[in-house]
Enzyme design. Structure first.
Site, mmCIF file in Angstrom:
data_model
loop_
_atom_site.group_PDB
_atom_site.id
_atom_site.type_symbol
_atom_site.label_atom_id
_atom_site.label_comp_id
_atom_site.label_asym_id
_atom_site.label_seq_id
_atom_site.Cartn_x
_atom_site.Cartn_y
_atom_site.Cartn_z
ATOM 1 N N TYR A 285 56.254 20.780 71.172
ATOM 2 C CA TYR A 285 56.456 19.324 70.703
ATOM 3 C C TYR A 285 56.399 17.715 71.625
ATOM 4 O O TYR A 285 57.155 17.673 72.337
ATOM 5 C CB TYR A 285 57.437 19.294 70.003
ATOM 6 N N TYR A 329 49.669 12.534 64.695
ATOM 7 C CA TYR A 329 50.890 13.130 64.663
ATOM 8 C C TYR A 329 51.598 13.252 63.323
ATOM 9 O O TYR A 329 51.552 12.543 62.334
ATOM 10 C CB TYR A 329 51.988 11.979 64.989
#
Lengths: 375, 409
Positions: A285, A329
């Site tokens: 991430y 994202y």
């Protein structure tokens, strides 16, 4: 024991953009339908739906729109992007426990054209009242506090952050689904990008995107009979550290650490029987570059403070889709889809080998992780 | 014919300094007294020594209500005329940096000479699209330079759409478990939760003691001393009601807990992990200041229409936006507002009130933020390090001015 009980049998996504031009619910429906098609399943097969507490699309609304029937499992996970792998864990638990057979995990957001998480517009709660009014009102600023201490503790430099984004953009440049397809950058581009919250520059921050991703989870056994080769969930873990706050766990002895990811890592290795040396590629991430370095350390790929050497020497392929810095994202869900493609052997930047693929969720918050493999 | 704005700027800048233009009147006591009364400055040194307050320097060469003649040689006027013609008809002062070589004495006649040093634009601003015009002026008495000023104005075209809604600074949410802390801020105490059973200190606080489990929260008052554990310099996006950059520091208090607060009174590039800080309070929040800083007591000024108008007149600034409400509204404002000469004077007064009548001011440098209107309460705060005093003036919702006053050693 949930290891290898379930698999991701289908993945689906919308295009990734800055202005989808349609509702988040519609994005969710498009992604869920695509994931079901990918798995060779029908909306009527779905009996479970899982998403993030931050997702604005009710499970029942998604179920109505896709034409699902009765549901037996509905669940949500909190803490922003920290939920990404945990929603899959929820699905695995439901499947392994016999609660549901076909669980769809989804996340749909117009994060760029709608509510932007990076603006200082959130109203604080009690916890955030120790930070927002004082000027720590954006995720970037909250991460910058940890990043500054990381530089101090380990003698790293902002170039070490920059190398993370340069690598991501190099991968994104050859991924047609990535927003930054065809647009690689250099370390000098990173050095020249403007300050957002020192020591973070614009190019240390992930993009803002519109889009949706959905994943279909079913039992590993059933997945073997479906349209696509299964991505078996060898491990699925959640973790929260002691004295945990949301993005502002500043009150522990060590500020420049992610013990919540350490908690996830220990479970992942134990459940799966794998170790860091087995991992073929890791989808970490990457909302902010410093946390990629810190995750590598917490996950055991290197010692504390040493991740910059691992990155500089490119010892492990990280985020071959370009990550959230380069692809999009979608709150970490696009990273899980990439991990599935890597397992299947169908990724735009396919990493050779047959080792397992690691994927993690949002950092600085209670987080989660998965290890996926072909068997 | 069609000279561009850039070409005009080059032509005017190339002309260099304008010929020295003398003030209408010599430095005189009646004007000084009017200025002191309007600013509310009771410093006795000016009348005692027969000198003028330093921040008055620009007042002497203001043109007055009915200027004798247009002064086409003045570079700011010339540049303003160019921008007026290009549709940038509104003006607001944004920055002013004054250096005083000595105080002016009653009876002296000053003359001013100015040159254009920069024209930058077009820029999109909160007021509308505009150009920043910078000039440098020198005041002299019989050829002796006595003061200098760098002055920047924004010449703009008011935006048709109303300015973005005024953003209020983010306020804390206060609950039963945290009210003691915020009551402490109001009382000027930095409070740390202490367990009434085991004495454990803890921040941020909560209802239960994580060490012994007791539900008996009490508090201790911190000394306010600590060291920087980490820090952030926030640049972007804008924080509601704040001006970037904002330095935020995570501080290890001497008592052993950590706490986040804005670090004030320090340049962003000077912040170091490990540096000593002291707690202070501003705008209802705890803030940090470098330990070597001396904190000035705050000063609150209730800004009335009389304050705005009397100071405009005492600084000989007859622009209608400073005394005529209808005109100010017509030009896109919500009311009349303080002029920059007054803000400069208030900043000077705030510092000399604190430093005492024997202090000599060598310079005042200010940057204007949000305008200050009647019925605003303007709160000045400041901190001194050596001969440099950093000053901020805020209304309830926004920063009106920030700047630095330099005192003679």
């Amino acid at each position: 024991m949930i290891a290898r009980a379930a698999a991701i049998a289908g993945i689906g996504a919308t295009e990734f953009s800055k202005d989808s031009g349609r509702s988040e619910l519609r994005l969710a429906v498009e992604a869920v339908r695509a994931a079901l098609d990918d798995a060779g399943l029908q909306p009527r097969d779905v009996d479970g739906l899982v998403t993030f507490t931050m997702d604005d699309n009710a499970e029942i609304a998604v179920a109505r729109e896709i034409g699902a029937g009765e549901l037996t499992f509905l669940s949500r996970i909190g803490y922003g992007g920290g939920a990404a792998c945990a929603v899959v864990q929820q699905a695995v638990l439901a499947v392994a426990g016999g609660i549901a057979e076909t669980v769809v995990c989804y996340r749909a957001l117009n994060e760029r054209s709608g509510r932007r998480f990076g603006q200082a517009t959130m109203a604080p709660g009690i916890d955030a009242s120790w930070h927002y009014p004082m000027g720590l009102a954006t995720p970037a600023a909250m991460v910058a506090m940890v990043a500054q201490r990381y530089l101090h503790d380990f003698g790293a430099t902002t170039d070490d952050f920059g190398r993370v984004t340069v690598a991501a953009r190099r991968y994104a440049a050859t991924n047609p689904a990535a927003w930054f397809h065809g647009r690689p950058i250099t370390l000098d581009d990173h050095r020249a990008s403007r300050w957002i919250a020192e020591p973070l520059r614009l190019l240390d921050c992930c993009q803002e995107s519109d889009g949706a991703v959905a994943l279909v989870v079913t039992s590993a056994e059933r997945a073997r009979d479906l349209r696509r080769p299964p991505a078996v969930v060898c491990a699925a873990a959640q973790g929260s550290g002691s004295d945990q706050f949301v993005m502002t766990s500043y009150y522990r002895d060590e500020v420049a650490a992610l013990p919540e990811m350490g908690a996830v890592a220990r479970q992942l290795w134990r459940q799966s029987g794998f170790g860091p040396a087995d991992v073929r590629t890791a989808v970490l991430y990457d909302h902010f570059t410093p946390y990629v370095l810190m995750q590598l350390e917490e996950l055991g790929f290197c010692g504390r403070g040493e991740a910059r050497h691992l990155i500089a020497e490119e010892r492990l392929p990280i985020n071959p889709n370009g990550g959230q810095l380069g692809e999009a994202y979608i709150h970490g869900m696009n990273g899980i889809a990439e991990a599935v493609r890597q397992v299947r052997g169908t990724a735009a930047n396919q990493v050779p080998g047959d080792g397992p693929v690691l994927v993690t969720a949002g950092t600085g918050v209670p987080t989660s992780g998965l290890i996926l493999s072909a068997a | 014919m069609s000279e561009t704005i850039e070409e005009a700027a080059e032509r005017i800048a190339a002309a260099g300094a304008s010929p020295a233009r003398p003030a209408r009147d010599p430095v005189n006591r009646p004007a000084i007294r009017d200025w002191l009364a309007a600013i509310g400055d009771r410093n006795p040194v000016y009348e005692r020594d027969g000198v003028a307050p330093p921040a008055m320097v620009q007042v002497w060469t203001m043109r007055g209500l009915r200027p004798d003649q247009e002064d086409e040689l003045d570079p700011l006027r010339a540049m303003s005329a160019v921008l007026d013609d290009a549709g940038y008809g509104s003006v607001v002062a944004t920055d002013c940096g004054q250096t005083y070589h000595r105080y002016l004495r009653e009876g002296e006649t000053v003359a001013v000479s100015s040159r254009l040093t920069a024209v930058a634009g077009p820029k999109r601003t909160a007021l509308g699209e505009g150009w920043f015009v910078t000039t440098e002026s020198t005041w002299s008495v019989d050829g002796e330079p006595v003061a200098e000023m760098r002055f920047r104005v924004l010449k703009y075209r008011p935006s048709a759409t109303p300015a973005t809604p005024k953003s209020e600074p983010i306020r804390p949410v206060i609950g039963p478990d945290t009210a003691f802390f915020w009551a402490g801020v109001e009382a000027g105490e930095l409070r740390i939760q202490r367990c009434g059973e085991c004495g454990n200190l803890r921040h941020p606080p909560g209802p239960a003691c994580p060490r012994c489990g007791a539900l008996k929260p009490e508090y201790a008052v911190a000394s306010g001393a600590g060291r920087i554990h980490s820090f952030v310099v926030h640049h972007h996006p804008p924080l509601p009601g704040r001006r970037s950059p904002v330095v935020v520091a995570l501080v290890d208090l001497d008592e052993g807990v950590r706490m986040v607060g804005e670090l004030r009174g320090v340049r962003p590039g000077e912040v170091r992990i490990g540096a000593e800080v002291r707690a202070d309070f501003a705008d209802g929040l705890p803030v940090w200041r470098p330990a070597e800083l001396v904190v000035l007591p705050p000063w609150e000024l209730a800004v009335t229409p009389t304050v705005v108008i009397s100071t405009a007149l005492a600084t000989r600034d007859f622009q209608d936006v400073h005394h005529d409400r209808d005109a100010a509204v017509r030009r896109g404002g919500k009311d009349i507002f303080l002029n920059i000469l007054t803000t400069t004077g208030l900043v000077q007064r705030y510092v000399t009130d604190w430093a005492g009548p024997e202090a000599t001011v060598r310079g005042v440098e200010i940057r204007l933020g949000a305008p200050c209107h009647p019925y605003d309460t303007l709160t000045f705060s400041g901190s001194a390090r050596g001969g440099e005093v950093a000053v901020t003036g805020r209304t309830r919702t926004a920063e009106h001015v920030s700047g630095t006053v330099r005192l003679a050693p």
